[in-house]
Motif scaffolding. Structure first.
Motif, PDB file in Angstrom:
ATOM      1  N   CYS A  14      -0.042   7.358 -10.084  1.00  0.00           N
ATOM      2  CA  CYS A  14       0.700   7.579  -8.854  1.00  0.00           C
ATOM      3  C   CYS A  14       1.118   9.026  -8.682  1.00  0.00           C
ATOM      4  CB  CYS A  14       1.955   6.708  -8.842  1.00  0.00           C
ATOM      5  SG  CYS A  14       1.609   4.973  -9.151  1.00  0.00           S
ATOM      6  N   ALA A  17       0.881  10.896  -5.400  1.00  0.00           N
ATOM      7  CA  ALA A  17       1.712  10.592  -4.244  1.00  0.00           C
ATOM      8  C   ALA A  17       2.474  11.822  -3.775  1.00  0.00           C
ATOM      9  CB  ALA A  17       2.707   9.482  -4.590  1.00  0.00           C
ATOM     10  N   SER A  49      -2.335  10.150   7.869  1.00  0.00           N
ATOM     11  CA  SER A  49      -1.804  10.666   6.612  1.00  0.00           C
ATOM     12  C   SER A  49      -2.719  10.313   5.455  1.00  0.00           C
ATOM     13  CB  SER A  49      -0.406  10.088   6.337  1.00  0.00           C
ATOM     14  OG  SER A  49       0.511  10.458   7.343  1.00  0.00           O
ATOM     15  N   GLY A  51      -1.663  10.053   1.577  1.00  0.00           N
ATOM     16  CA  GLY A  51      -0.512  10.222   0.714  1.00  0.00           C
ATOM     17  C   GLY A  51       0.618  10.846   1.510  1.00  0.00           C
ATOM     18  N   PRO A  52       1.258  11.890   0.959  1.00  0.00           N
ATOM     19  CA  PRO A  52       2.378  12.515   1.676  1.00  0.00           C
ATOM     20  C   PRO A  52       1.947  13.545   2.708  1.00  0.00           C
ATOM     21  CG  PRO A  52       2.106  13.572  -0.430  1.00  0.00           C
ATOM     22  CD  PRO A  52       1.088  12.451  -0.392  1.00  0.00           C
ATOM     23  N   TYR A 141       6.103   1.751   4.223  1.00  0.00           N
ATOM     24  CA  TYR A 141       5.335   1.975   3.000  1.00  0.00           C
ATOM     25  C   TYR A 141       3.839   1.792   3.190  1.00  0.00           C
ATOM     26  CZ  TYR A 141       5.215  -3.130   2.684  1.00  0.00           C
ATOM     27  OH  TYR A 141       5.023  -4.464   2.956  1.00  0.00           O
ATOM     28  N   SER A 143       1.952   3.014   5.242  1.00  0.00           N
ATOM     29  CA  SER A 143       1.285   4.274   5.586  1.00  0.00           C
ATOM     30  C   SER A 143       1.129   5.170   4.360  1.00  0.00           C
ATOM     31  CB  SER A 143       2.082   5.025   6.661  1.00  0.00           C
ATOM     32  OG  SER A 143       3.347   5.432   6.158  1.00  0.00           O
ATOM     33  N   GLY A 144       1.620   4.708   3.212  1.00  0.00           N
ATOM     34  CA  GLY A 144       1.510   5.480   1.980  1.00  0.00           C
ATOM     35  C   GLY A 144       0.142   5.347   1.345  1.00  0.00           C
ATOM     36  N   GLN A 145      -0.007   5.925   0.175  1.00  0.00           N
ATOM     37  CA  GLN A 145      -1.277   5.912  -0.529  1.00  0.00           C
ATOM     38  C   GLN A 145      -1.464   4.601  -1.285  1.00  0.00           C
ATOM     39  OE1 GLN A 145      -1.653   9.004  -3.407  1.00  0.00           O
ATOM     40  NE2 GLN A 145      -3.802   8.579  -3.872  1.00  0.00           N
ATOM     41  N   TYR A 159       1.706   0.780  -3.245  1.00  0.00           N
ATOM     42  CA  TYR A 159       1.692   1.924  -2.342  1.00  0.00           C
ATOM     43  C   TYR A 159       2.519   3.052  -2.946  1.00  0.00           C
ATOM     44  CZ  TYR A 159       0.036  -1.310   1.271  1.00  0.00           C
ATOM     45  OH  TYR A 159      -0.682  -2.237   1.992  1.00  0.00           O
ATOM     46  N   VAL A 161       4.614   6.311  -2.084  1.00  0.00           N
ATOM     47  CA  VAL A 161       5.309   6.841  -0.914  1.00  0.00           C
ATOM     48  C   VAL A 161       6.244   7.971  -1.332  1.00  0.00           C
ATOM     49  CG1 VAL A 161       5.208   4.633   0.303  1.00  0.00           C
ATOM     50  CG2 VAL A 161       7.195   5.166  -1.117  1.00  0.00           C
ATOM     51  N   GLN A 162       6.749   8.688  -0.327  1.00  0.00           N
ATOM     52  CA  GLN A 162       7.795   9.675  -0.527  1.00  0.00           C
ATOM     53  C   GLN A 162       9.063   9.170   0.161  1.00  0.00           C
ATOM     54  OE1 GLN A 162       8.096  12.752  -1.948  1.00  0.00           O
ATOM     55  NE2 GLN A 162       6.042  12.893  -2.810  1.00  0.00           N
TER      56      GLN A 162
END
Length: 213
Positions: A14, A17, A49, A51-52, A141, A143-145, A159, A161-162
């Motif tokens: 991870c 991320a 997006s 990741g971030p 979340y 939309s995260g990686q 996932y 996320v930031q």
């Protein structure tokens, strides 16, 4: 114990991320071909997006991206730009936590301004929460990686996320990497993506988090 058995995570997967380097390899119309952390180039359209890293706009020979709320302009052919600096920390007071009868530290806190119940877990590389909790606090979340994370019950899809902010007591850390998992969890694991910003000292049933400068 939940933090040591069901969630002994292989969170090295991870680390991406939080992007370290981003380069603009090319453009196609309003799409930008980005190279993130040396991975294979990937086209992103405005608003998408990886990741971030979010693409804001692209045109000519430049693209504007956003990471942790900060925007950066990239130009085709330029050297990769380092992004995703260490999380910022605010608040001057140290945090003193008291263990419960089982020796666990369970501080109340906030994620992105929403109240959560943490379990301090120095064995977790990042902050870890269940999908149900992420939905409750309104975290986008999905939309995260996408990640494959190993647990005691086998590999699961999660996932990366930031988190905009994580708060315990008067201490606030911004831009905190986290992982969201599908399995139920009674607490949000307060891992080292937050704890590493502090020097931890334990005496009897008290744990003091002293800010690193």
């Amino acid at each position: 114990m939940l933090a040591r058995t069901a969630l002994l995570l292989v969170l090295a997967l991870c680390g991406s991320a939080q992007a370290q380097q981003v380069a603009l390899s090319g453009l196609s119309g309003n799409r930008a071909l980005l190279v993130i952390d040396g991975a294979a180039p990937r086209f992103l359209s405005p608003g998408q997006s990886q990741g971030p890293v979010r693409l804001i706009s692209a045109g000519g020979d430049t693209a504007v991206i956003e990471v942790q709320g900060k925007r950066q302009t990239l130009r085709v052919g330029d050297a990769p730009v380092s992004l995703g600096a260490a999380p910022a920390t605010q608040g001057s007071a140290n945090v003193v936590l008291t263990a419960d009868g089982r020796g666990h530290f369970l501080p109340a806190g906030q994620i992105n301004g929403r109240s959560v119940q943490f379990l301090v877990d120095t064995g977790a590389t990042q902050v870890v929460m269940a999908e149900a909790e992420a939905k409750r606090i309104g975290l986008n979340y999905e939309s995260g990686q996408r990640l494959r994370v190993s647990t005691a019950n086998g590999a699961v899809a999660g996932y990366g996320v930031q988190l905009d902010s994580v708060r315990v007591g008067e201490a606030i850390v911004y831009g905190v990497p986290a992982v969201v998992l599908p399995q139920p969890m009674p607490y949000v694991l307060l891992g080292n993506s937050f704890l590493s910003r502090f020097q931890m000292k334990r005496q009897n049933d008290q744990l003091t988090l002293e800010r690193r400068y």
